[in-house]
Design an enzyme around this catalytic site. Structure first.
Site, PDB file in Angstrom:
ATOM      1  N   LEU A 145       8.957   9.872 -13.652  1.00 55.74           N
ATOM      2  CA  LEU A 145       8.912  11.307 -13.894  1.00 55.74           C
ATOM      3  C   LEU A 145       7.570  11.611 -14.556  1.00 55.74           C
ATOM      4  CD1 LEU A 145      12.469  12.029 -15.428  1.00 55.74           C
ATOM      5  CD2 LEU A 145      11.718  12.415 -13.066  1.00 55.74           C
ATOM      6  N   ASP A 146       7.011  12.781 -14.260  1.00 58.41           N
ATOM      7  CA  ASP A 146       5.783  13.191 -14.922  1.00 58.41           C
ATOM      8  C   ASP A 146       5.990  13.199 -16.442  1.00 58.41           C
ATOM      9  OD1 ASP A 146       4.667  13.586 -12.430  1.00 58.41           O
ATOM     10  OD2 ASP A 146       5.071  15.754 -12.422  1.00 58.41           O
ATOM     11  N   LYS A 147       4.911  13.055 -17.170  1.00 60.17           N
ATOM     12  CA  LYS A 147       4.990  13.009 -18.630  1.00 60.17           C
ATOM     13  C   LYS A 147       5.793  14.177 -19.193  1.00 60.17           C
ATOM     14  CE  LYS A 147       2.137  13.355 -22.799  1.00 60.17           C
ATOM     15  NZ  LYS A 147       0.765  13.521 -23.341  1.00 60.17           N
TER      16      LYS A 147
END
Length: 356
Positions: A145-147
């Site tokens: 998942l993106d940050k």
């Protein structure tokens, strides 16, 4: 895996240590995984650290360490680098977590610590045995998942589970549902976005549907609630990605004119004029892109049993919906979970309206 000590009785000709260890550990461990264990110091030959290429001879004593005995002290991050992580489920093969926004999944340039991997190694130190060649620390990571995207993730605890989960993601048998709050009021109830996604032709940190080398990308979108206002508005949507391209959901929603609120890369410029005042206020409620991985369905690596996990919306999502009357309290958010479960179990492509 428990520690074991072996005395080699005989070997057919000259055999490398990594080949011998892989054969001893069984079909679930490949030669490359055995070599990584040796490099990590988990295998000793005749009382001393060994090399993967060392020859095994009759009479040799080989000690295969319990991974936690070494990694807990030598390779686990310190407390300052190991953030807390909410574990939704754990067994001998997998761990399912609710990743908070602001946490990077694995170490990378600019993000050397405080990652999900650090949190996992602190709690499950034996996972360090799955470090990749060259010391890359992404043990057990099969998707990301993106940050600044929060939500549910599954992590492998064993080499077998990592191999099996990676196969499921590659064959697209894993189902995922995201919640997003997007700019503007979407009129359609349900539709698909079918636009290839690739690297932006000019801005290399961004992805784009206009890339010269875009790869197939499909996202199904279902409207859950509309929040109209004078001159502006927002929509809560559920999104099921059928492919897994980098930034896919954010890029797809932006491509149809409805980017995630708070998205610094794909949200576009926010006007300060009166017409967009409500929108600007809504966007300011999110200090990151308004995207949350709500639900995940995956087959258990060993039993193949279908497992479903839900990560409740975090405080910024809950607060936004409650403030706008979409929910009266956190308990009321259960209906979004029920709606997403229906979406998760429905056949891909239902209702069939397409945006390109």
């Amino acid at each position: 895996m428990t520690a074991r000590t072996l005395t080699v009785e005989s070997v057919p000709g000259r055999m490398r240590l990594d080949v011998f260890v892989a054969a001893e550990l069984g079909a679930e461990f490949s030669r490359s995984q055995a070599a990584r264990m040796i490099r990590a110091g988990l295998v000793w030959l005749n009382g001393a650290p060994a090399r993967a290429a060392d020859a095994v001879r009759a009479g040799d004593r080989i000690e295969i360490q319990n991974p936690s005995a070494i990694t807990a002290a030598a390779t686990s991050p310190g407390e300052a680098d190991a953030p807390a992580i909410e574990v939704l489920y754990a067994d001998d093969e997998i761990v399912v977590v609710n990743k908070p926004h602001g946490m990077t999944v694995h170490p990378a340039p600019g993000h050397p610590g405080g990652t999900l991997v650090d949190a996992m190694l602190a709690r499950f130190p034996e996972m360090a045995a799955m470090a990749e060649p060259g010391g890359v620390m992404r043990p057990g990571i099969v998707h990301r998942l993106d940050k600044d995207t929060s939500g549910v993730m599954v992590v492998a605890r064993t080499p077998f589970a990592r191999m099996e989960l990676a196969r499921q993601f590659k064959e697209r048998t894993v189902s995922k549902i995201y919640l997003a709050v997007v700019r503007g009021v979407i009129g359609r109830e349900r539709f698909s976005i079918m636009s290839p996604v690739g690297r932006h032709p000019v801005e290399r940190k961004r992805m784009s549907v206009n890339s010269r080398h875009g790869r197939e990308a499909v996202s199904e979108v279902c409207v859950l609630a509309r929040m109209p206002t004078a001159g502006a508005g927002a929509t809560l949507v559920g999104v099921r990605p059928l492919t897994g391209r980098t930034h896919q959901i954010r890029v797809h929603l932006s491509s149809i004119g409805h980017p995630c609120l708070g998205d610094p890369l794909y949200g576009g410029r926010q006007s300060t004029g009166s017409r967009d005042a409500t929108l600007a206020d809504a966007a300011s409620s999110f200090k990151r892109q308004a995207l949350h991985a709500l639900a995940l369905r995956v087959g258990h690596p060993r039993t193949r049993t279908a497992l479903e996990f839900v990560a409740p919306p975090p405080d910024d999502f809950a607060g936004f919906l409650i403030a706008r009357g979409i929910a009266t309290g956190r308990a009321d958010l259960e209906r979004w979970i029920e709606l997403s479960a229906d979406f998760l179990s429905s056949a891909p492509g239902a209702d069939g309206e397409v945006a390109r």
